[in-house]
Design a protein around this motif. Sequence first.
Motif, PDB file in Angstrom:
ATOM      1  N   LEU A  17       6.003   5.013  -0.739  1.00  0.00           N
ATOM      2  CA  LEU A  17       6.587   3.751  -0.257  1.00  0.00           C
ATOM      3  C   LEU A  17       7.921   4.004   0.426  1.00  0.00           C
ATOM      4  O   LEU A  17       8.550   5.037   0.230  1.00  0.00           O
ATOM      5  CB  LEU A  17       6.798   2.792  -1.438  1.00  0.00           C
ATOM      6  CG  LEU A  17       5.560   2.413  -2.230  1.00  0.00           C
ATOM      7  CD1 LEU A  17       5.949   1.623  -3.476  1.00  0.00           C
ATOM      8  CD2 LEU A  17       4.591   1.625  -1.358  1.00  0.00           C
ATOM      9  N   ALA A  18       8.352   3.030   1.209  1.00  0.00           N
ATOM     10  CA  ALA A  18       9.640   3.143   1.897  1.00  0.00           C
ATOM     11  C   ALA A  18      10.342   1.790   1.904  1.00  0.00           C
ATOM     12  O   ALA A  18       9.727   0.753   1.650  1.00  0.00           O
ATOM     13  CB  ALA A  18       9.427   3.632   3.324  1.00  0.00           C
ATOM     14  N   GLY A  19      11.630   1.833   2.199  1.00  0.00           N
ATOM     15  CA  GLY A  19      12.405   0.612   2.403  1.00  0.00           C
ATOM     16  C   GLY A  19      12.493  -0.278   1.180  1.00  0.00           C
ATOM     17  O   GLY A  19      12.525   0.184   0.039  1.00  0.00           O
ATOM     18  N   TRP A  20      12.517  -1.595   1.445  1.00  0.00           N
ATOM     19  CA  TRP A  20      12.711  -2.566   0.375  1.00  0.00           C
ATOM     20  C   TRP A  20      11.581  -2.542  -0.636  1.00  0.00           C
ATOM     21  O   TRP A  20      11.815  -2.784  -1.822  1.00  0.00           O
ATOM     22  CB  TRP A  20      12.908  -3.969   0.950  1.00  0.00           C
ATOM     23  CG  TRP A  20      11.656  -4.600   1.470  1.00  0.00           C
ATOM     24  CD1 TRP A  20      11.174  -4.552   2.747  1.00  0.00           C
ATOM     25  CD2 TRP A  20      10.720  -5.362   0.712  1.00  0.00           C
ATOM     26  NE1 TRP A  20       9.981  -5.232   2.824  1.00  0.00           N
ATOM     27  CE2 TRP A  20       9.683  -5.754   1.593  1.00  0.00           C
ATOM     28  CE3 TRP A  20      10.639  -5.768  -0.617  1.00  0.00           C
ATOM     29  CZ2 TRP A  20       8.594  -6.506   1.180  1.00  0.00           C
ATOM     30  CZ3 TRP A  20       9.552  -6.524  -1.019  1.00  0.00           C
ATOM     31  CH2 TRP A  20       8.540  -6.891  -0.133  1.00  0.00           C
ATOM     32  N   ARG A  21      10.356  -2.221  -0.188  1.00  0.00           N
ATOM     33  CA  ARG A  21       9.218  -2.183  -1.123  1.00  0.00           C
ATOM     34  C   ARG A  21       9.401  -1.064  -2.135  1.00  0.00           C
ATOM     35  O   ARG A  21       9.122  -1.234  -3.319  1.00  0.00           O
ATOM     36  CB  ARG A  21       7.893  -2.033  -0.381  1.00  0.00           C
ATOM     37  CG  ARG A  21       7.548  -3.242   0.474  1.00  0.00           C
ATOM     38  CD  ARG A  21       6.256  -3.113   1.247  1.00  0.00           C
ATOM     39  NE  ARG A  21       6.146  -1.817   1.894  1.00  0.00           N
ATOM     40  CZ  ARG A  21       5.058  -1.033   1.821  1.00  0.00           C
ATOM     41  NH1 ARG A  21       3.993  -1.412   1.181  1.00  0.00           N
ATOM     42  NH2 ARG A  21       5.047   0.127   2.434  1.00  0.00           N
ATOM     43  N   ARG A  22       9.875   0.079  -1.679  1.00  0.00           N
ATOM     44  CA  ARG A  22      10.106   1.192  -2.610  1.00  0.00           C
ATOM     45  C   ARG A  22      11.194   0.828  -3.623  1.00  0.00           C
ATOM     46  O   ARG A  22      11.034   1.053  -4.820  1.00  0.00           O
ATOM     47  CB  ARG A  22      10.474   2.459  -1.853  1.00  0.00           C
ATOM     48  CG  ARG A  22      10.676   3.636  -2.791  1.00  0.00           C
ATOM     49  CD  ARG A  22      10.889   4.918  -2.057  1.00  0.00           C
ATOM     50  NE  ARG A  22      11.007   6.036  -2.976  1.00  0.00           N
ATOM     51  CZ  ARG A  22      10.843   7.282  -2.638  1.00  0.00           C
ATOM     52  NH1 ARG A  22      10.545   7.602  -1.391  1.00  0.00           N
ATOM     53  NH2 ARG A  22      10.975   8.232  -3.525  1.00  0.00           N
ATOM     54  N   ALA A  23      12.295   0.258  -3.140  1.00  0.00           N
ATOM     55  CA  ALA A  23      13.385  -0.130  -4.044  1.00  0.00           C
ATOM     56  C   ALA A  23      12.897  -1.156  -5.057  1.00  0.00           C
ATOM     57  O   ALA A  23      13.211  -1.069  -6.254  1.00  0.00           O
ATOM     58  CB  ALA A  23      14.560  -0.676  -3.246  1.00  0.00           C
ATOM     59  N   CYS A  24      12.119  -2.114  -4.608  1.00  0.00           N
ATOM     60  CA  CYS A  24      11.584  -3.154  -5.498  1.00  0.00           C
ATOM     61  C   CYS A  24      10.676  -2.537  -6.560  1.00  0.00           C
ATOM     62  O   CYS A  24      10.816  -2.834  -7.758  1.00  0.00           O
ATOM     63  CB  CYS A  24      10.837  -4.193  -4.670  1.00  0.00           C
ATOM     64  SG  CYS A  24      10.184  -5.578  -5.630  1.00  0.00           S
ATOM     65  N   VAL A  25       9.751  -1.685  -6.146  1.00  0.00           N
ATOM     66  CA  VAL A  25       8.830  -1.048  -7.088  1.00  0.00           C
ATOM     67  C   VAL A  25       9.597  -0.165  -8.064  1.00  0.00           C
ATOM     68  O   VAL A  25       9.310  -0.167  -9.271  1.00  0.00           O
ATOM     69  CB  VAL A  25       7.725  -0.262  -6.351  1.00  0.00           C
ATOM     70  CG1 VAL A  25       6.926   0.616  -7.310  1.00  0.00           C
ATOM     71  CG2 VAL A  25       6.795  -1.226  -5.610  1.00  0.00           C
ATOM     72  N   GLU A  26      10.573   0.579  -7.583  1.00  0.00           N
ATOM     73  CA  GLU A  26      11.373   1.431  -8.477  1.00  0.00           C
ATOM     74  C   GLU A  26      12.094   0.585  -9.527  1.00  0.00           C
ATOM     75  O   GLU A  26      12.137   0.962 -10.705  1.00  0.00           O
ATOM     76  CB  GLU A  26      12.380   2.250  -7.672  1.00  0.00           C
ATOM     77  CG  GLU A  26      11.758   3.381  -6.905  1.00  0.00           C
ATOM     78  CD  GLU A  26      12.740   4.119  -6.010  1.00  0.00           C
ATOM     79  OE1 GLU A  26      12.433   5.282  -5.665  1.00  0.00           O
ATOM     80  OE2 GLU A  26      13.788   3.554  -5.630  1.00  0.00           O
ATOM     81  N   ASN A  27      12.658  -0.551  -9.116  1.00  0.00           N
ATOM     82  CA  ASN A  27      13.364  -1.426 -10.063  1.00  0.00           C
ATOM     83  C   ASN A  27      12.413  -2.020 -11.093  1.00  0.00           C
ATOM     84  O   ASN A  27      12.725  -2.046 -12.293  1.00  0.00           O
ATOM     85  CB  ASN A  27      14.109  -2.534  -9.314  1.00  0.00           C
ATOM     86  CG  ASN A  27      15.291  -1.996  -8.527  1.00  0.00           C
ATOM     87  OD1 ASN A  27      15.840  -0.948  -8.836  1.00  0.00           O
ATOM     88  ND2 ASN A  27      15.673  -2.723  -7.495  1.00  0.00           N
ATOM     89  N   LEU A  28      11.267  -2.508 -10.641  1.00  0.00           N
ATOM     90  CA  LEU A  28      10.281  -3.061 -11.573  1.00  0.00           C
ATOM     91  C   LEU A  28       9.784  -1.989 -12.535  1.00  0.00           C
ATOM     92  O   LEU A  28       9.686  -2.218 -13.744  1.00  0.00           O
ATOM     93  CB  LEU A  28       9.100  -3.671 -10.812  1.00  0.00           C
ATOM     94  CG  LEU A  28       9.373  -4.944 -10.021  1.00  0.00           C
ATOM     95  CD1 LEU A  28       8.164  -5.307  -9.177  1.00  0.00           C
ATOM     96  CD2 LEU A  28       9.764  -6.081 -10.952  1.00  0.00           C
ATOM     97  N   ARG A  29       9.460  -0.840 -11.985  1.00  0.00           N
ATOM     98  CA  ARG A  29       8.941   0.269 -12.800  1.00  0.00           C
ATOM     99  C   ARG A  29       9.951   0.677 -13.866  1.00  0.00           C
ATOM    100  O   ARG A  29       9.586   0.888 -15.031  1.00  0.00           O
ATOM    101  CB  ARG A  29       8.614   1.440 -11.875  1.00  0.00           C
ATOM    102  CG  ARG A  29       7.939   2.594 -12.551  1.00  0.00           C
ATOM    103  CD  ARG A  29       7.642   3.686 -11.536  1.00  0.00           C
ATOM    104  NE  ARG A  29       6.896   4.761 -12.155  1.00  0.00           N
ATOM    105  CZ  ARG A  29       6.991   6.032 -11.802  1.00  0.00           C
ATOM    106  NH1 ARG A  29       7.779   6.392 -10.809  1.00  0.00           N
ATOM    107  NH2 ARG A  29       6.287   6.949 -12.425  1.00  0.00           N
ATOM    108  N   SER A  30      11.213   0.774 -13.498  1.00  0.00           N
ATOM    109  CA  SER A  30      12.257   1.142 -14.448  1.00  0.00           C
ATOM    110  C   SER A  30      12.364   0.113 -15.572  1.00  0.00           C
ATOM    111  O   SER A  30      12.438   0.472 -16.750  1.00  0.00           O
ATOM    112  CB  SER A  30      13.596   1.267 -13.717  1.00  0.00           C
ATOM    113  OG  SER A  30      14.633   1.504 -14.628  1.00  0.00           O
TER     114      SER A  30
END
Length: 143
Positions: A17-30
């Motif tokens: 993933l890249a951009g805002w989607r990657r940041a969003c997924v990383e935050n949710l996953r954490s």
Amino acid sequence: MLKTTPAADPDAYVAALAGWRRACVENLRSAVRKAAALDEVVKWGHLVYLSNGPVLLIRAEEERVLFGFWRGQRLQTIEPRLKAGGKYEMATLELLEGMTISPAAARRLAKEAVTLNQTLGNPTQAATPRKAVKPRRANAARR
């Protein structure tokens, strides 16, 4: 939707993933991983978290990220933006660019979803199969 090869593991899913989607997924996953001990797998082409059956999912799409719960309809008091739909008691939060959910709220949702599975069992086994409804013939009503 384009057919793509599923990621080999959750880390590869996020790395693709890249951009805002990657940041969003990383935050949710954490947040999810801090909430409870869950098995994390790539299933159906996205992240799925398991504890006595499926608990929740994180799915990055072209224009949105979905944060869904198998028993999400029971979690709408915690997060009113959860939209009911699909099988079981599914409900999903649709996150578009610029939208967020606090880490505390994501952890609370995940923790409560795990508790529901512990209490009620595997949602895929607890669901009652729907009976097929036979269509009525138009002339049958005239008899």
